[in-house]
Scaffold this active site. Structure first.
Site, short mmCIF file in Angstrom:
data_model
loop_
_atom_site.label_atom_id
_atom_site.label_comp_id
_atom_site.label_asym_id
_atom_site.label_seq_id
_atom_site.Cartn_x
_atom_site.Cartn_y
_atom_site.Cartn_z
N GLN A 93 0.83 -1.21 0.00
CA GLN A 93 0.00 0.00 0.00
C GLN A 93 0.86 1.27 0.00
O GLN A 93 0.54 2.25 -0.68
CB GLN A 93 -0.94 0.02 1.22
CG GLN A 93 -2.05 -1.00 1.16
CD GLN A 93 -3.06 -0.70 0.06
OE1 GLN A 93 -3.39 0.44 -0.23
NE2 GLN A 93 -3.53 -1.75 -0.58
N SER A 128 16.03 -0.18 6.80
CA SER A 128 14.95 -0.81 6.03
C SER A 128 15.30 -1.03 4.55
O SER A 128 15.83 -0.14 3.89
CB SER A 128 13.70 0.06 6.14
OG SER A 128 12.77 -0.32 5.15
N HIS A 133 -6.46 0.08 7.34
CA HIS A 133 -7.18 -1.05 7.96
C HIS A 133 -7.38 -0.68 9.42
O HIS A 133 -6.48 -0.11 10.03
CB HIS A 133 -6.37 -2.35 7.80
CG HIS A 133 -6.97 -3.55 8.47
ND1 HIS A 133 -8.32 -3.86 8.36
CD2 HIS A 133 -6.43 -4.50 9.25
CE1 HIS A 133 -8.55 -4.97 9.05
NE2 HIS A 133 -7.43 -5.38 9.60
N GLY A 172 -1.95 -3.13 -3.25
CA GLY A 172 -1.32 -1.86 -3.59
C GLY A 172 -0.95 -1.71 -5.06
O GLY A 172 -1.10 -0.64 -5.64
#
Ligand code: NAD
Ligand code: MG
Ligand code: MG
Ligand code: MG
Ligand code: MG
Ligand code: MG
Length: 337
Positions: free
Chosen positions: A29, A52, A109, A135
């Site tokens: 997403q 990351s 969500h 996504g």
């Protein structure tokens, strides 16, 4: 229950264009929201931890990447697009300290808000913009000048502008081109969990696997059982997707259709329906979410054990061999290495 649907004419893009938007996470997403927001003229910063792997992907697109805490401090609308089980920790450590009065906290969500895993202060807006598609489809539709339907919801309306902001955000990622449906955090969360547990993921996987077991235990070749119980499912689902169950039944043979009416309700019978009701009850009471969070706190021991065991099921072993014969099937990288 009737629903309220909003389209482009009902939404004002300038509202989100006047905000500074942090997108926390750059996965399925996250990438879709961030790129479409930017294309819609919205100022966006991506929040990702230093190490990351997603950082490189976002930077490749020329996006401004900062740590989640820096992005949250900079932004006045913070969209949380990281896995549901890690949201409470990132919220507590990186977002909450910067969630000052009048900011908006957004989700795709409702699980963390609805079940109280995240408790935002009363002076911020809490909204949801939940595309009803993965996504990559959200992004592709936007680029094609279209959009996917989205659910929008307001849990907290501190500024009096919460719905206007949610609609504007939905417009910026293509949602009001297709239609944004107004719902609540409760309804989105509980129906999403029920759908994936009883039907889409849990129900379908168990049905396919059990059908395969019955055929192979009766002595039929696993390869044939794989085709009949798993492979052909795509054709059936594509037909349902295009025109509902009736479209599927029109296309299959009359023999298949007669078998469908006379045998289907024996497979999914009153006992199964009662079990589905119990599953819904566990969702509504919060018991499922407690179980999920307990496993996450325990290093995801149960999830990882189930995943390893499922990969050894004969249907997977048979499938890996058979898919070598299917040049037209896009294979995941894990299988082609
Ligand atoms: P994802 O798993 O694809 O992406 C996760 C992203 O979060 C990655 O960029 C990862 O680097 C980052 N991340 C992981 N741990 C992190 C941490 N501790 N701190 C900061 N970043 C971290 O996630 P997704 O599937 O896009 O799901 C995001 C949200 O969207 C969830 O709430 C999900 O329920 C919802 N949603 C997903 C879909 C879908 O199609 N995948 C559809 C509708 C709604
Ligand atoms: Mg996954
Ligand atoms: Mg869903
Ligand atoms: Mg879900
Ligand atoms: Mg057949
Ligand atoms: Mg027919």
């Amino acid at each position: 229950m009737s629903i309220e649907v909003f389209y482009d004419a009902d939404a004002d893009l300038s509202v989100v264009q006047e905000r500074k938007v942090a997108v926390i996470g750059y996965g399925s997403q996250g990438h879709a929201h961030a790129l479409s927001l930017r294309d819609s003229g919205v100022e966006v910063v991506i929040g990702l931890p230093e190490g990351s792997k997603s950082r490189a992907k976002a930077e490749e697109q020329g996006l401004d990447v900062r740590t989640p805490a820096e992005a949250a401090a900079w932004a006045d609308l913070i969209m949380v697009l990281i896995p549901d089980t890690v949201q409470r920790q990132v919220y507590a450590e990186d977002i909450a300290p910067h969630l000052t009065e009048g900011k908006a906290l957004a989700f795709a969500h409702g699980l963390n808000i609805h079940f109280g895993l995240i408790k935002p202060p009363a002076d911020v807006d809490v909204i949801m913009i939940a595309p009803k598609a993965p996504g990559h489809l959200v992004r592709r539709q936007y680029v094609d000048g279209k959009g996917v339907p989205m659910l929008i919801a307001v849990e907290q309306n501190a500024t009096g502008q919460a719905r206007t902001v949610a609609l504007s955000y939905a417009k910026a990622i293509g949602g009001t081109r297709a239609g944004a449906i107004l719902t609540t955090f409760r309804d989105e969360t509980e129906t999403d969990l029920f759908g994936e547990q009883a039907v889409l993921a849990g129900g379908v996987s168990a049905l396919v696997q059990t059908g395969f077991e019955v055929l192979t235990e009766a002595g039929y070749a696993p390869e044939i059982a794989y085709f009949e119980c798993l492979h052909e499912l795509k054709l059936i689902v594509d037909l349902m997707y295009e025109g509902g169950i009736a479209r599927m039944r029109y296309s299959i043979s009359d023999t298949a259709e007669f078998g469908d009416y006379t045998r289907g309700p024996r497979v999914v019978d009153a006992r199964v329906k009662d079990e589905m009701r119990r599953i819904l009850g566990e969702i509504q009471s919060g018991a499922f979410t407690r179980e999920l969070i307990e496993d996450d706190d325990n290093g995801r021991a149960r999830l990882l054990a189930y995943r390893a065991k499922a990969a050894e099921h004969p249907i997977e072993v048979t499938g890996r061999k058979l898919r070598d014969m299917m040049s037209w099937v896009d294979r995941p990288l894990t299988e082609t290495a």
